[in-house]
Scaffold this motif. Structure first.
Motif, PDB file in Angstrom:
ATOM      1  N   TRP A  98       0.290  -4.427  -1.759  1.00 21.78           N
ATOM      2  CA  TRP A  98      -0.636  -3.618  -2.551  1.00 21.78           C
ATOM      3  C   TRP A  98      -1.299  -4.489  -3.620  1.00 21.78           C
ATOM      4  O   TRP A  98      -0.645  -5.260  -4.309  1.00 21.78           O
ATOM      5  N   VAL A 115      -7.198   0.703  -0.447  1.00 19.55           N
ATOM      6  CA  VAL A 115      -6.193   1.735  -0.687  1.00 19.55           C
ATOM      7  C   VAL A 115      -6.880   3.090  -0.789  1.00 19.55           C
ATOM      8  O   VAL A 115      -7.917   3.239  -1.443  1.00 19.55           O
ATOM      9  N   ALA A 129       0.205   6.682  -0.718  1.00 16.02           N
ATOM     10  CA  ALA A 129      -1.036   5.923  -0.598  1.00 16.02           C
ATOM     11  C   ALA A 129      -1.125   5.336   0.807  1.00 16.02           C
ATOM     12  O   ALA A 129      -0.107   5.074   1.452  1.00 16.02           O
ATOM     13  N   CYS A 131      -3.140   2.313   3.416  1.00 14.04           N
ATOM     14  CA  CYS A 131      -3.966   1.104   3.507  1.00 14.04           C
ATOM     15  C   CYS A 131      -4.976   1.340   4.621  1.00 14.04           C
ATOM     16  O   CYS A 131      -4.626   1.335   5.812  1.00 14.04           O
ATOM     17  N   CYS A 176      -5.686  -3.901  -0.301  1.00 15.54           N
ATOM     18  CA  CYS A 176      -4.362  -3.891   0.320  1.00 15.54           C
ATOM     19  C   CYS A 176      -4.385  -4.752   1.574  1.00 15.54           C
ATOM     20  O   CYS A 176      -5.445  -4.997   2.157  1.00 15.54           O
ATOM     21  N   LYS A 222       4.750   2.301  -6.127  1.00 15.10           N
ATOM     22  CA  LYS A 222       4.264   1.190  -5.318  1.00 15.10           C
ATOM     23  C   LYS A 222       4.420  -0.105  -6.099  1.00 15.10           C
ATOM     24  O   LYS A 222       4.199  -0.143  -7.318  1.00 15.10           O
TER      25      LYS A 222
END
Length: 549
Positions: A98, A115, A129, A131, A176, A222
Motif C-alpha cells: 500500500w 487504491v 480497501a 487495489c 498500490c 493497512k
C-alpha cells in the motif's frame, strides 16, 4: 532458529551417505581379506576341479549382477525423489504494498494500480480497501448510478497535520502494487514492529493507517509504505476512502510499553521456506549427491570385483595345492555369508536414504500462520511467532477499523509526535464482555485479552470454521472455541473472531472496565438463517483447522 530447522535435515542426509559409504567399503574389504587370508595360510590342500571353479564363478557373477542392478535402481529412485522435492518446495506468496506503485527488488510485480474503497460517509460501507487495476475490464453493465448499489471510490491520504513527506502527500490519491514473492510460504503484517524476526524476510515497513474514528464508514488497518507515493496530478480533495495515521490510546491498551497518542509503525514480513535456505538441494547440489551415491555404488562394485578377481585367479589354476570337499563347502558357506551381508547392507542403505529423503521433503513443504485469540501461547505442534495483546478500535467509534490486531509486547516506533492530536485513527486494548455468562467466562468479564501468532509447518491452508468444533478428515485441529464479535448496537463495526475455548487474561490487566475493542458471544438468529439446524439464541462455537500436506 528457522534456518537451522531446515538445514539440519540436509546435513544429516549428506553425513549418512558418507558414513554408510565408508562403513560398507571397510566391511567389504575386510570380508574379502579375511576370506582370502584364511584359505591362503594353510587351509588349501588340493586343486579345485573345473566344475567347482565354474560353480563359484557363476555364484560371483550372479551376486555382482544383483548388486549392479540394485545400485542402478537406487540411483534412479533417489534422482526422481530429489527432483520431486525440488519441484514441489518452491511455494510462493502474494501481498499488496500500500502506498507504492512498484514492488521491492526481491518481489515480482503482479499489478500496479490505484487504491479504491467505500466513501467515508457511508454507514453501510464495505470496510476493506481494494487495489484496482489501471486498465479495468468489464462484464455486462449499464452506465449510470441507478438503483440500489454499493460503490467504489478512489482513496486519499489525510495527513495535513503530519510531518515531512507525509504532509506533502495530503489529499493525494494513493498508489498500490500487488507483489509476488517466490520460495516463501507465508506473508504476514505485524503492527507495532518495523523489523522482522530471524528467518523472516523484510518486504517493506511503514505506518499503520485506517479511517478516521468519527466517520460513518468502517475500515480496516493497512500498512502503508514508509516512503509513500501519490498519483501524478491527484491533489484534488475528492475524498472517498480515506487514510489516517493510527495512534495508541492507553487504558485497556497497556502503557507502557505503548505510549498514548504515539503513531504506530508496521512491517510486512515473509517466511523463507526450506528451499530458499538450502534444505532442498539446488540442481548443483543434486548432482553432487548423485555423484556421491554413484561413487558408493562404484566402490561396492569395485571392492566386490577385486575380491572376485583375486578369488577367480586362485581358483583357476594358480593354487598350488588341492582343496578337499570339506574346504570347498567351507568356502561356499563363507561366500554365502559374505554375499548375504552385502545384500543386507545395501537394503539398510536404501532404507536409511529413503527415510532421510522423506524428511527433507517434509521440511521443504509450505507453512501457515494464524492468530490464536484469547491465549498467550500456541498449541503443541505450532511455533510461537509472537505473544501479545489484542488491540482494535473503540466500540463507540462509527469509523472504526473492524478487525482486531495482535500487538507485540515490545513495540517499535518510527517518527512520532506523542499526544492524540488532530484527526487520526486509534488503537485501544480489548476486553471480554461476558458479564451475563457463567463459570470461567464470567470470571474474565472486563479483563484484557491476550493473543498468540502461531506458525505451523507442513501445512498448506489454515481456516476458521464457524458452528463446528471438530475438523474434517485430513485436517488438523489447531484450537476450538466460541465465536465472538462486537455488540450489535454499538457504533463500531467489528469482525467475527474465534476465541479459544479455554481463554486467558493478561497478567496485571485486572478487571478494570477501560472498554475499547469489546468481545461479546455470538448467538444465532432465525429467519434468513435456517432453523433447524440452527437454534434461536444459541451461542455459536468455532474451530481453527489446518490442512496437512
Amino acid at each position: 532458529m528457522y534456518v537451522g530447522h531446515c538445514f539440519s535435515a540436509m546435513m544429516e542426509f549428506m553425513l549418512l551417505l558418507l558414513l554408510l559409504t565408508v562403513v560398507q567399503s571397510e566391511e567389504k574389504i575386510g570380508s574379502c581379506k579375511d576370506m582370502l587370508q584364511g584359505y591362503l595360510t594353510g587351509q588349501l590342500s588340493s586343486a579345485l576341479g573345473a566344475y567347482q571353479v565354474e560353480a563359484l564363478k557363476r555364484e560371483f557373477k550372479s551376486f555382482t549382477d544383483v548388486i549392479e542392478k540394485s545400485m542402478r535402481a537406487f540411483e534412479r529412485n533417489v534422482e526422481t525423489k530429489l527432483r520431486s522435492i525440488q519441484s514441489t518446495s518452491n511455494g510462493s506468496a502474494i501481498y499488496t504494498r500500500w502506498g507504492k506503485k512498484s514492488c521491492p527488488k526481491s518481489a515480482e510485480l503482479v499489478l500496479s494500480g490505484y487504491v479504491g474503497g467505500s466513501h467515508y460517509t457511508h454507514t453501510g460501507a464495505a470496510v476493506d480497501a481494494l487495489c484496482l487495476p489501471r486498465n479495468p475490464e468489464w462484464g455486462n453493465y449499464r452506465d449510470g448510478t441507478d438503483g440500489n448499489k454499493a460503490y467504489v471510490y478512489g482513496a486519499e491520504y489525510e495527513t495535513h497535520r503530519l510531518f515531512g513527506k507525509w504532509h506533502s502527500v495530503n489529499e493525494h490519491d494513493v498508489h498500490c502494487a500487488v507483489c509476488l514473492v517466490r520460495s516463501r510460504s507465508v506473508v504476514k503484517m505485524f503492527p507495532g514492529r518495523k523489523t522482522c524476526d530471524n528467518g523472516w524476510k523484510l518486504e517493506y515497513h511503514g505506518y499503520l493507517m485506517a479511517g478516521y474514528h468519527g466517520h460513518n464508514a468502517g475500515t480496516t488497518y493497512k500498512c502503508v509504505d514508509s516512503d509513500p507515493e501519490s498519483l501524478q496530478g491527484s491533489q484534488t480533495n475528492n475524498n472517498g476512502y480515506l487514510f489516517y495515521m493510527v495512534e495508541a490510546v492507553c487504558g485497556s491498551l497497556k502503557c507502557p510499553p505503548y505510549v498514548d497518542g504515539r503513531e504506530f509503525v508496521c512491517v510486512v514480513c515473509s517466511l523463507e521456506n526450506c528451499a530458499s535456505m538450502g534444505a532442498v538441494p539446488s540442481p548443483e547440489v543434486m548432482k553432487f549427491i548423485l555423484l556421491l551415491i554413484t561413487f558408493a555404488g562404484a566402490q561396492a562394485e569395485g571392492d566386490n570385483g577385486n575380491c572376485k578377481e583375486i578369488l577367480q585367479g586362485y581358483l583357476t589354476g594358480q593354487l598350488s595345492s588341492a582343496l578337499g570337499a570339506y574346504q570347498v563347502e567351507a568356502l561356499r558357506r563363507e561366500f554365502k555369508s559374505f554375499t548375504e551381508g552385502m545384500e543386507k547392507s545395501m537394503k539398510e542403505l536404501e532404507q536409511n536414504v529413503e527415510k532421510k529423503l522423506d524428511n527433507i521433503k517434509n521440511t521443504a513443504n509450505s507453512s501457515v500462520v494464524y492468530t490464536r485469540w484469547g491465549r498467550k501461547n500456541c498449541p503443541t505442534g505450532a511455533e510461537l511467532v509472537l505473544s501479545g495483546y489484542v488491540g482494535g478500535s473503540r466500540h463507540t467509534h462509527s469509523g472504526a477499523a473492524v478487525e482486531p490486531l495482535c500487538l507485540p509486547r515490545k513495540p517499535e516506533w518510527g517518527n512520532y509526535k506523542d499526544g492524540t492530536d488532530g484527526p487520526k485513527a486509534f488503537i485501544y486494548g480489548a476486553e471480554y464482555e461476558t458479564g451475563d455468562l457463567s463459570g470461567k467466562w464470567l470470571k474474565l468479564h472486563d479483563h484484557d485479552v491476550p493473543c498468540a501468532v502461531c506458525l505451523v509447518r507442513h501445512r498448506s491452508v489454515v481456516k476458521m470454521f464457524p458452528a463446528t468444533k471438530v475438523c474434517k478428515e485430513g485436517w488438523k485441529l489447531e484450537y476450538h472455541g466460541y465465536l465472538m464479535a462486537g455488540y450489535h448496537g454499538h457504533a463500531a463495526g467489528t469482525s467475527y473472531t474465534c476465541i479459544d475455548n479455554d481463554p486467558e487474561s493478561l497478567h496485571g490487566g485486572g478487571n478494570v472496565n477501560s472498554n475499547g475493542y469489546l468481545l461479546y458471544m455470538v448467538e444465532a438468529r432465525c429467519g434468513s438463517l435456517k432453523c433447524p439446524p440452527y437454534v434461536e439464541g444459541r451461542e455459536i462455537v468455532c474451530t481453527v483447522c489446518s490442512l496437512e500436506k
